[in-house]
Structure formats: C-alpha cells, structure tokens
Enzyme design. Sequence first.
Site, PDB file in Angstrom:
ATOM      1  N   VAL A   1     -54.321 -42.997 -15.194  1.00 32.13           N
ATOM      2  CA  VAL A   1     -55.464 -43.370 -14.371  1.00 32.13           C
ATOM      3  C   VAL A   1     -56.421 -44.113 -15.283  1.00 32.13           C
ATOM      4  CG1 VAL A   1     -57.398 -42.505 -12.995  1.00 32.13           C
ATOM      5  CG2 VAL A   1     -55.186 -41.345 -12.911  1.00 32.13           C
TER       6      VAL A   1
ATOM      7  N   PRO B   1     -62.503 -46.618 -19.495  1.00 31.02           N
ATOM      8  CA  PRO B   1     -61.265 -47.376 -19.649  1.00 31.02           C
ATOM      9  C   PRO B   1     -60.679 -47.261 -21.061  1.00 31.02           C
ATOM     10  CG  PRO B   1     -62.938 -48.693 -18.529  1.00 31.02           C
ATOM     11  CD  PRO B   1     -63.611 -47.440 -18.995  1.00 31.02           C
ATOM     12  N   SER B   2     -59.371 -47.411 -21.123  1.00 32.01           N
ATOM     13  CA  SER B   2     -58.622 -47.414 -22.390  1.00 32.01           C
ATOM     14  C   SER B   2     -58.820 -46.135 -23.193  1.00 32.01           C
ATOM     15  CB  SER B   2     -58.999 -48.623 -23.255  1.00 32.01           C
ATOM     16  OG  SER B   2     -58.778 -49.804 -22.527  1.00 32.01           O
ATOM     17  N   ARG B   3     -59.104 -45.068 -22.498  1.00 28.79           N
ATOM     18  CA  ARG B   3     -59.261 -43.761 -23.149  1.00 28.79           C
ATOM     19  C   ARG B   3     -60.427 -43.714 -24.141  1.00 28.79           C
ATOM     20  NH1 ARG B   3     -56.800 -42.921 -19.306  1.00 28.79           N
ATOM     21  NH2 ARG B   3     -54.750 -41.960 -19.075  1.00 28.79           N
ATOM     22  N   LEU B   4     -61.364 -44.656 -23.992  1.00 31.46           N
ATOM     23  CA  LEU B   4     -62.548 -44.632 -24.872  1.00 31.46           C
ATOM     24  C   LEU B   4     -63.677 -43.905 -24.147  1.00 31.46           C
ATOM     25  CD1 LEU B   4     -62.269 -48.242 -26.327  1.00 31.46           C
ATOM     26  CD2 LEU B   4     -61.550 -46.078 -27.343  1.00 31.46           C
TER      27      LEU B   4
END
Length: 229
Positions: free
Chosen positions: A18, A198-201
């Site tokens: 996700v 987003p992007s696991r940040l």
Amino acid sequence: MVASDEANASAEITRARVNYAVPGLAEEDVAETPLSQFSKWLTEAQMANVPEPNAMSLATSGPEGPQVRVVLAKDIDEYGVTFFTNLDSVKAQDLAQDSRAAAVFAWLAQHRQVRLRGSVVPLDRDVAAEYFATRARGAQIGAWASPQSEVISSRAELVERIRQIEERFPEDAPVPLPDRWGGYRIKPVAIEFWQGQPSRLHDRIRFQSRQADARLDDASAWKSERLAP
Ligand SMILES: Cc1cc2nc3c(=O)[nH]c(=O)nc-3n(C[C@H](O)[C@H](O)[C@H](O)COP(=O)(O)O)c2cc1C
C-alpha cells in the site's frame, strides 16, 4: 482453506503493497501536548468511520512471556488511558507481576498508528462501579458469568452460568460490580504518532516524558523527537 488457497493467500500477502499517499506529520503540525495530538487523531479516526477507533492492542509480560490482545480504551485524559477487564484474566495476572504495558491503536484506513508504553495502575472501585453501571445488562451479566481466560468445557457451560447469574439478579434491580472485574489506567511515559508516507519514509514523532507522572496535557512535561522510519 485448502492448500492451494493457503499458497495464494501467502503469495498475496507477500505482494501486498500500500503506498501511503496522504499528508505527512510535520513537526509544526504536531499538537503541543500528547493529549491534544491523540484527541485530534482520534476525532479524525471517528470522522473517517474507522471501526472501533478506541480499540487498542495491549501487550503485557508475564511468566509465559509477552502476550497481546485487543481491549477498548474507555477514557483518555490527562492522566492516561483506561480500560476495563476481568481481574483474574491473564492480562490482570501479568499486570500484578509487572505493571509495565504497551499499547497500540492502529487506524489503518488513515495509515496511522499510535503507540504508547507506561505503567498500569488499578482504577478505584467506585470508578469501576460507575462505568459498570453504564454497561448493557447483558454485558454486566456476562462479566459475572465468564471466568475470563480460564478453560471451560463448552459454550453450553457458559450459557448455563449466564442462566444462573440471571436468576440471581432480578431484572428490575441493578447488577452490582463483580468483585473480580475492574479497570486499569495506563500512565504513558512515551507516546509515538506514526503517519504512513510514500516509499516507506514514514513520519514518526515520539513524545517522551521528562518526569514521573507527566500529565498528558502538560507541554512542559514532554519532549518530542522525530524517529527514523
Ligand atoms: C474489538 C475488541 C474489543 C475488546 N475489548 C475488551 C475489553 O475492553 N476488555 C476485555 O477484557 N477484553 C476485551 N476484548 C477481549 C480481549 O481481546 C481478550 O480476549 C480477553 O480480554 C482475554 O485476554 P487475556 O486472556 O489475555 O487476559 C476485546 C476484543 C476485541 C476483538
């Protein structure tokens, strides 16, 4: 589930991603106190129709190691987070041995979690009684009838216990607080607000108490820091 379904489900979990394209949590947007930040997010979870937004996973540690289960937070104020339960349950036995606990509220529709840890204290009996009186009669009877966390022989045994308790308390009279049922308050020493990005940040802002018994509405009692995702 047949074996191929299990394989498919496992593959789907492996692939599931996700992307959290939602506004982040910037330092300047975080409320001054953990209580107001929690209240803001709880209100937003309610407005987003998160099911049971007051449900939290509660972890305790005891002789069998850590255990976690969901309970409902019934009050969140400057003193902490309260919940109610059976006083002979596994969680209550754990807390009698080690009063430290951790909890997490997961509001996944908003890509949010709130984690907290602290020590747990029992609530006064009159506070428990006041809350117990507001519960539906069925839940009150259930609290008397269910030896929570104990092995029972069958559902029929539970139904029979309920029948006996119903007989004991006439329908037109209030059901009193069971001796072995009550409440606890988690007094947090750390509370983390986690916002998926987003992007696991992801954004993680943690409040840590500067002193014992820090009130959750006292800005000077907490320092806040950003944690790496
Ligand atoms: C949504 C949800 C809310 C729950 N709320 C409570 C609660 O407020 N108090 C409680 O004792 N158990 C609650 N339970 C049941 C607990 O998860 C657990 O099964 C029970 O407390 C026994 O836990 P223990 O054996 O670790 O003590 C809830 C479960 C769910 C799924």
